[in-house]
Design an enzyme around this catalytic site. Sequence first.
Site, PDB file in Angstrom:
ATOM      1  NE  ARG A  70      -9.099  -7.357   3.157  1.00 36.53           N
ATOM      2  CZ  ARG A  70      -8.067  -6.520   3.218  1.00 36.53           C
ATOM      3  NH1 ARG A  70      -7.742  -5.784   2.185  1.00 36.53           N
ATOM      4  NH2 ARG A  70      -7.365  -6.405   4.325  1.00 36.53           N
TER       5      ARG A  70
ATOM      6  N   GLY B 253     -10.228  -3.363   3.008  1.00 37.07           N
ATOM      7  CA  GLY B 253      -9.334  -3.258   4.168  1.00 37.07           C
ATOM      8  C   GLY B 253      -9.467  -1.938   4.896  1.00 37.07           C
ATOM      9  CG  ASP B 254      -5.944  -0.602   6.858  1.00 41.80           C
ATOM     10  OD1 ASP B 254      -5.817  -1.383   5.893  1.00 41.80           O
ATOM     11  OD2 ASP B 254      -5.005   0.085   7.299  1.00 41.80           O
TER      12      ASP B 254
ATOM     13  CB  THR C   4      -0.863  -0.048   1.285  1.00 40.19           C
ATOM     14  OG1 THR C   4      -1.803  -1.091   1.131  1.00 40.19           O
ATOM     15  CG2 THR C   4      -1.590   1.250   1.551  1.00 40.19           C
TER      16      THR C   4
HETATM   17  N1  ASP Z   1      -3.694  -2.313   4.620  1.00 40.00           N
HETATM   18  C1  ASP Z   1      -3.940  -2.864   3.314  1.00 40.00           C
HETATM   19  C2  ASP Z   1      -5.177  -3.735   3.358  1.00 40.00           C
HETATM   20  O1  ASP Z   1      -5.334  -4.504   4.287  1.00 40.00           O
HETATM   21  C3  ASP Z   1      -2.818  -3.708   2.815  1.00 40.00           C
HETATM   22  C4  ASP Z   1      -1.481  -3.034   2.787  1.00 40.00           C
HETATM   23  O2  ASP Z   1      -1.171  -2.216   3.639  1.00 40.00           O
HETATM   24  O3  ASP Z   1      -0.723  -3.338   1.839  1.00 40.00           O
HETATM   25  O4  ASP Z   1      -5.929  -3.696   2.423  1.00 40.00           O
END
Ligand code: ASP
Length: 308
Positions: A203, A205-206, A175
Amino acid sequence: MTKFALAVHGGAGTLLPHLLTSEKELLYKSALKEALLAGQKILINNGSSLDAVEAAVKILEDCPLFNAGKGAVFNAAGRHEMDAAIMNGLDKSCGAVAGVSSIRNPVSLARAVMEKTEHVLLIGKGAEDFAKAQNFTLETDDYFFDSFRFEQWQQARVSGKIQLDHTEEDKKFGTVGAVAFDKKGNLAAATSTGGMTNKKFGRVGDTPIIGAGTYANNQTCAISCTGHGEFFMKQLVAYDISCLMEYKGYSLEDACDIVVQKKLKDIGGEGGLIAIDSKGNICLPFNSAGMYRGFVKGNSEVEVAIYK
Ligand code: ASP
């Protein structure tokens, strides 16, 4: 006190010197530098922290090395579903998109959500329809194709695993994100990701969840996270750091330390974040082996690092 400052990340994870060739290391570092220089130029010319974080993240989204934009990982259906968010610490305005395909720069779409709608988070087809209405150029799947990512996906399919950007032994979270403090004292944060390889069922994510992976508040700090998103969501990592500063009077460093090295670790969360406060202090904590990261303060030289 620093007059203006900027930090960027390109993901955290099992980043160890023997897993990366020196050529690859140089490529990562020069991409981080390019992003920092683009943001620094904006800040030097009295631009806003919001413009600086968007510009820095766009450069990392356009670079296939990172799991965002052009380099976004494959989901279980062999497509790319990206998440992004941006937040202005001045008035807490924010925008985010989740599960979008075909968008070259999801961070700019997140900004359009913030500035052109009365909403905070748009998802999937609706977000893409909004992008079309805003005249965003849509890319075909070819634009996002990368043989390395394709191979990652094939491996994940065979094992049936949902993977964070890379194999288990070489676990990386690619990310990207940026946080900035401008000459007017305003903070901003932006984050963009392709999420997890082989992810299913929509899905998210954060990254696009305000307060989890992205947050900015002029009274406290601006934060952009990277790591195993589910844990960052459970812990509301970005907002938790801001709260420790606001309600308990913690320094940025102490708040980052307790959240990343204790609270997140206690629930099994791996990763890191970049943080900046309203005095221009910068913290780049992580509890994984490494994190692609860099920062610049005022007119000084940019600094980038990968390992501990
Ligand atoms: N935080 C991101 C997610 O879970 C993944 C990442 O940081 O690469 O989607």
